[in-house]
Design a protein around this motif. Structure first.
Motif, PDB file in Angstrom:
ATOM      1  N   ASP A 141      94.589  94.254  43.801  1.00  0.00           N
ATOM      2  CA  ASP A 141      95.975  94.619  44.107  1.00  0.00           C
ATOM      3  C   ASP A 141      96.561  93.691  45.171  1.00  0.00           C
ATOM      4  N   LYS A 198      97.429  90.372  43.534  1.00  0.00           N
ATOM      5  CA  LYS A 198      98.648  90.485  42.730  1.00  0.00           C
ATOM      6  C   LYS A 198      99.888  90.380  43.612  1.00  0.00           C
ATOM      7  N   ARG A 240      98.486  85.207  35.989  1.00  0.00           N
ATOM      8  CA  ARG A 240      98.335  86.632  35.689  1.00  0.00           C
ATOM      9  C   ARG A 240      97.050  87.138  36.322  1.00  0.00           C
ATOM     10  N   VAL A 241      97.143  88.229  37.068  1.00  0.00           N
ATOM     11  CA  VAL A 241      95.992  88.865  37.702  1.00  0.00           C
ATOM     12  C   VAL A 241      95.771  90.199  37.002  1.00  0.00           C
TER      13      VAL A 241
END
Length: 111
Positions: free
Chosen positions: A43, A46, A58-59
Motif C-alpha cells: 500500500d 502504491k 502498476r503495483v
C-alpha cells in the motif's frame, strides 16, 4: 523463454510489480509475506508511485509467489527482478534506483 518477440503487442505497463500477499497458518515453517507486513508495504508503494507521478507502473497484490521464507517479497516485470521489501525505506530505495534511475537496488535483490 521470457524474450519478447517482434510481433508482440506493446507492453501495457512499463513495470508491473507483484507483491506476495500469501498467508499460511501461524507457525508454518516457511512463514508468509502477509504476516511480515507485505500488505502495508505494498500500500505504501502504491501511494508513493502515485505521489511521485510515475507513469505506466502498476503495483498489485499476488497470491503466493513461493518465496515467503525470504520475504516479504515482490517481483518486478518485465525484468523478472525479485526484491525483499521489508520496510518503507526499502521501498523508497527501490523506487529511486529501479523505477526512477532504471537501475537495480542490488542490496535488496533476492537470488
Amino acid at each position: 523463454m521470457g524474450e519478447r518477440l517482434a510481433g508482440d503487442p506493446a507492453l501495457y505497463f512499463e513495470t508491473h510489480i507483484f507483491f506476495c500477499g500469501n498467508r499460511r497458518p501461524e507457525g508454518h515453517p516457511r512463514g508468509d509475506c502477509a504476516s511480515k507486513g507485505s500488505e502495508k508495504i505494498r500500500d505504501y508503494m502504491k501511494v508513493r508511485v502515485k505521489e511521485l507521478g510515475l507513469q505506466n507502473i502498476r503495483v498489485n497484490q499476488a497470491g503466493c509467489l513461493d518465496r515467503c521464507e525470504l520475504g516479504p517479497c515482490a517481483v518486478f516485470y518485465p525484468e523478472g527482478i525479485w526484491y525483499r521489501l521489508d520496510s518503507f525505506e526499502a521501498v523508497d530505495k527501490v523506487i529511486e534506483q529501479h523505477l526512477q534511475r532504471h537501475g537495480r537496488a542490488e542490496e535488496l535483490m533476492l537470488p
